[in-house]
Write an enzyme that holds these catalytic residues in place. Sequence first.
Site, PDB file in Angstrom:
ATOM      1  N   CYS A   2       0.831  -1.197   0.000  1.00 21.53           N
ATOM      2  CA  CYS A   2       0.000   0.000   0.000  1.00 21.53           C
ATOM      3  C   CYS A   2       0.869   1.252   0.000  1.00 21.53           C
ATOM      4  O   CYS A   2       2.043   1.217   0.351  1.00 21.53           O
ATOM      5  CB  CYS A   2      -0.949   0.057   1.189  1.00 21.53           C
ATOM      6  SG  CYS A   2      -2.055  -1.345   1.355  1.00 21.53           S
ATOM      7  N   ARG A  27       5.625  -0.516  -4.920  1.00 24.21           N
ATOM      8  CA  ARG A  27       5.321  -1.189  -3.664  1.00 24.21           C
ATOM      9  C   ARG A  27       4.357  -2.347  -3.837  1.00 24.21           C
ATOM     10  O   ARG A  27       4.231  -3.198  -2.968  1.00 24.21           O
ATOM     11  CB  ARG A  27       4.725  -0.178  -2.661  1.00 24.21           C
ATOM     12  CG  ARG A  27       5.692   0.910  -2.254  1.00 24.21           C
ATOM     13  CD  ARG A  27       5.001   1.982  -1.435  1.00 24.21           C
ATOM     14  NE  ARG A  27       4.633   1.524  -0.112  1.00 24.21           N
ATOM     15  CZ  ARG A  27       5.397   1.624   0.969  1.00 24.21           C
ATOM     16  NH1 ARG A  27       6.606   2.143   0.866  1.00 24.21           N
ATOM     17  NH2 ARG A  27       4.983   1.215   2.137  1.00 24.21           N
ATOM     18  N   TRP A  76      -3.115  -2.587  -1.477  1.00 28.98           N
ATOM     19  CA  TRP A  76      -2.775  -3.999  -1.643  1.00 28.98           C
ATOM     20  C   TRP A  76      -3.738  -4.770  -0.751  1.00 28.98           C
ATOM     21  O   TRP A  76      -3.723  -4.620   0.459  1.00 28.98           O
ATOM     22  CB  TRP A  76      -1.331  -4.248  -1.230  1.00 28.98           C
ATOM     23  CG  TRP A  76      -0.799  -5.607  -1.544  1.00 28.98           C
ATOM     24  CD1 TRP A  76      -0.236  -6.033  -2.717  1.00 28.98           C
ATOM     25  CD2 TRP A  76      -0.749  -6.735  -0.658  1.00 28.98           C
ATOM     26  NE1 TRP A  76       0.161  -7.341  -2.614  1.00 28.98           N
ATOM     27  CE2 TRP A  76      -0.138  -7.805  -1.355  1.00 28.98           C
ATOM     28  CE3 TRP A  76      -1.149  -6.944   0.663  1.00 28.98           C
ATOM     29  CZ2 TRP A  76       0.066  -9.057  -0.797  1.00 28.98           C
ATOM     30  CZ3 TRP A  76      -0.951  -8.194   1.236  1.00 28.98           C
ATOM     31  CH2 TRP A  76      -0.355  -9.235   0.506  1.00 28.98           C
ATOM     32  N   ASN A 100      -2.618   2.402   5.759  1.00 26.08           N
ATOM     33  CA  ASN A 100      -1.740   1.260   5.506  1.00 26.08           C
ATOM     34  C   ASN A 100      -1.698   0.416   6.764  1.00 26.08           C
ATOM     35  O   ASN A 100      -1.695   0.949   7.875  1.00 26.08           O
ATOM     36  CB  ASN A 100      -0.313   1.718   5.190  1.00 26.08           C
ATOM     37  CG  ASN A 100      -0.198   2.342   3.816  1.00 26.08           C
ATOM     38  OD1 ASN A 100      -1.144   2.366   3.046  1.00 26.08           O
ATOM     39  ND2 ASN A 100       0.987   2.845   3.514  1.00 26.08           N
ATOM     40  N   GLY A 101      -1.607  -0.908   6.598  1.00 24.80           N
ATOM     41  CA  GLY A 101      -1.512  -1.778   7.754  1.00 24.80           C
ATOM     42  C   GLY A 101      -2.782  -2.574   7.969  1.00 24.80           C
ATOM     43  O   GLY A 101      -3.618  -2.711   7.067  1.00 24.80           O
ATOM     44  N   GLU A 487      17.645 -18.622  -3.760  1.00 27.77           N
ATOM     45  CA  GLU A 487      17.382 -17.278  -4.280  1.00 27.77           C
ATOM     46  C   GLU A 487      17.001 -17.331  -5.751  1.00 27.77           C
ATOM     47  O   GLU A 487      16.099 -16.617  -6.195  1.00 27.77           O
ATOM     48  CB  GLU A 487      18.624 -16.397  -4.075  1.00 27.77           C
ATOM     49  CG  GLU A 487      18.525 -14.997  -4.648  1.00 27.77           C
ATOM     50  CD  GLU A 487      17.443 -14.140  -4.031  1.00 27.77           C
ATOM     51  OE1 GLU A 487      17.147 -13.074  -4.603  1.00 27.77           O
ATOM     52  OE2 GLU A 487      16.862 -14.536  -2.992  1.00 27.77           O
ATOM     53  N   LYS A 491      13.473 -15.975  -7.330  1.00 25.49           N
ATOM     54  CA  LYS A 491      13.384 -14.994  -8.411  1.00 25.49           C
ATOM     55  C   LYS A 491      12.501 -15.507  -9.544  1.00 25.49           C
ATOM     56  O   LYS A 491      11.682 -14.787 -10.093  1.00 25.49           O
ATOM     57  CB  LYS A 491      14.783 -14.671  -8.962  1.00 25.49           C
ATOM     58  CG  LYS A 491      15.623 -13.818  -8.057  1.00 25.49           C
ATOM     59  CD  LYS A 491      15.088 -12.384  -8.007  1.00 25.49           C
ATOM     60  CE  LYS A 491      15.602 -11.669  -6.785  1.00 25.49           C
ATOM     61  NZ  LYS A 491      14.928 -12.066  -5.540  1.00 25.49           N
ATOM     62  N   GLU A 494       8.836 -15.555  -8.500  1.00 21.22           N
ATOM     63  CA  GLU A 494       8.321 -14.206  -8.266  1.00 21.22           C
ATOM     64  C   GLU A 494       7.850 -13.533  -9.552  1.00 21.22           C
ATOM     65  O   GLU A 494       6.788 -12.925  -9.588  1.00 21.22           O
ATOM     66  CB  GLU A 494       9.415 -13.319  -7.656  1.00 21.22           C
ATOM     67  CG  GLU A 494       9.579 -13.408  -6.165  1.00 21.22           C
ATOM     68  CD  GLU A 494      10.634 -12.439  -5.665  1.00 21.22           C
ATOM     69  OE1 GLU A 494      10.353 -11.709  -4.698  1.00 21.22           O
ATOM     70  OE2 GLU A 494      11.746 -12.408  -6.230  1.00 21.22           O
ATOM     71  N   HIS A 510      16.679 -37.709  -1.561  1.00 23.09           N
ATOM     72  CA  HIS A 510      15.749 -37.735  -0.429  1.00 23.09           C
ATOM     73  C   HIS A 510      14.385 -37.175  -0.815  1.00 23.09           C
ATOM     74  O   HIS A 510      13.664 -36.665   0.041  1.00 23.09           O
ATOM     75  CB  HIS A 510      16.340 -36.961   0.745  1.00 23.09           C
ATOM     76  CG  HIS A 510      17.588 -37.572   1.281  1.00 23.09           C
ATOM     77  ND1 HIS A 510      17.599 -38.597   2.197  1.00 23.09           N
ATOM     78  CD2 HIS A 510      18.890 -37.333   0.990  1.00 23.09           C
ATOM     79  CE1 HIS A 510      18.839 -38.952   2.465  1.00 23.09           C
ATOM     80  NE2 HIS A 510      19.642 -38.204   1.748  1.00 23.09           N
ATOM     81  N   LYS A 609       6.849  -4.529  -2.727  1.00 26.02           N
ATOM     82  CA  LYS A 609       8.280  -4.314  -2.509  1.00 26.02           C
ATOM     83  C   LYS A 609       8.621  -4.300  -1.026  1.00 26.02           C
ATOM     84  O   LYS A 609       9.597  -4.888  -0.602  1.00 26.02           O
ATOM     85  CB  LYS A 609       8.699  -2.985  -3.154  1.00 26.02           C
ATOM     86  CG  LYS A 609      10.183  -2.664  -3.033  1.00 26.02           C
ATOM     87  CD  LYS A 609      11.023  -3.666  -3.805  1.00 26.02           C
ATOM     88  CE  LYS A 609      12.501  -3.327  -3.766  1.00 26.02           C
ATOM     89  NZ  LYS A 609      13.311  -4.400  -4.359  1.00 26.02           N
TER      90      LYS A 609
END
Length: 614
Positions: A2, A27, A76, A100-101, A487, A491, A494, A510, A609
Amino acid sequence: MCGIVGAVAERNIANILLEGLKRLEYRGYDSAGLTVIRDGELHRERQVGKVQALVDAVAINPEFFDGHIGIAHTRWATHGEPAQRNAHPHVSGKIAVVHNGIVENYAELKEALIAKGYEFTSQTDTEVVAHLINDLYQSTPDLLEAVRAVIPMLHGAFALGIIHVDSPEELITVRLGSPLVIGVGIGENFIASDQLALLPVTNRFMYLEEGDIAKLTRNSITVYADGIEVTRKIHEIDAEQHNADKGEFRHYMLKEIYEQPDAVARTLEMAIDNNETTKLRDDFLQRHDVKLAGIRHIQVIACGTSYHAGMVAKYWFENLTRLPCSVEVASEFRYRNPVVVDNSLVICISQSGETADTLSALRDTQKQNPAGLVSLALCNVPTSSLVRETDIFLPTLAGPEIGVASTKAFTTQLAALMLLVLKVGVIQARIDSACLTELLGELQKLPGQLYASLNLDTDIKAMSESFEDKRSCLFLGRGLQFPIALEGALKLKEISYIHAEGYAAGELKHGPLALVDKDMPIVVLAPKDSMFDKLKANMQEVHARHGELFIFASESSKMVAEDRMHVVYVPDVCETLAPIVYSVPVQLLSYHVAVMRGTDVDQPRNLAKSVTVE
């Protein structure tokens, strides 16, 4: 998550609000809206989708939004689906609110308000805040006092911007667990979730602290903490350094990948003098020498990409200094009642410095107050909450990172962590002079090796064509490359929306080997290091089962491409620093796959973000 923008000025502010929202698009959001006060009325517009849809809607009747005070928001979704009725600002009577929140106790508050006759038009927790303020304003016709009375009723983390038709010169804002900054102008003042939103109109900022409530007019800013007026320092920043545009690049992410050699070089310069190869700079963290000398345990707390950086640091700390190091996901650490041992260095890693779980985990650790506790923020934003609440600040000099998928923030985190490992090792005499000299020399080569790895772009783009129609992918690494495998998988998922998992290659037998077939690409990170021979055996296990291998191998490995085994040669780099260099190829692979699949590279769906809520 947000974004808030607000303004009270002598000039019309609609375009300022809209430009601020555009600059907050990084964001992550699903809808946008704004409200201004004009001619004694609230004028509101809200749209689902991109900020441009809001800009276009405002342009139909621009005269409605030519006001001198207003608030705007990118949402968001948390409570309620992405829909126009759930978009902010929310209105109750003559009051408009952006938020926000999360208000955790909104359900019981909502029931009480419904019993009083209030009607709800959205599914959000924010509308509760608007109705509560409106309800209290009836008996306390002072906007600031009404807001003050409401705040104790709200449980959770939030930042608020509030305006009222009857107070057309006042913008009230609250910061409690969610970032908020005040922009200071001449004859005008502003609020925003991020100073980046306000750089076109000011470079002077006031950072609110936890629990602050502020009243802004055109010519004044009054801040209160616990009901008492307080002073918050005004900081002046270099707007040029904080501005960001794509330049010649198609996406912010690609630009930021290519900025990594310079960003890492800047970060290294904090501690390394190019004319001195046998020691760290005397002024590097010098005033914290006593604190660092007493450390006997390292505790890393982070989320997402920052967590992967912490995993690499664990290898470094334990191998180079023999200090035990634990690495935990902040959202798990804070809820499992952890034991923080005495004389711990608690390293909190966050690109934004506003990551909600990391901040909460830090605060919980500080409440335990073990003997000799030292907290350190590894962060890209020197004015963030995390930096203000820790004992030591170690900056990552990445510059602004706009793409949601972190690239240069990650490699600069790794560079800074290596500097910290060396600093602790030197202070505690755990690293001998020969090892220090060798690593300092290798670090000085690092920017050049990163430049060389960018030259692989064309080969990696060609490799990415094999991923366009895939649904799943495995990334494999051993030792220091295991966190980079994690990582790389992060990526890819995402930004391309391909399901991807990172594994320690020794774990293949395994479970993951059951997934290997001709349709499952396997990305392997294969520098010629101490684990290389074991990794080759793991690759043969995959190849024997008709898996298709995409290998990033060091030039000295002499690996040869063959059927269903593709090889891209990465510049040789010392084993200790290889994770930093091998980050670049997996970033480029993810980027090109995402472009090929037509996804929104810089603003992937459902992601933000800066994760400022749980």
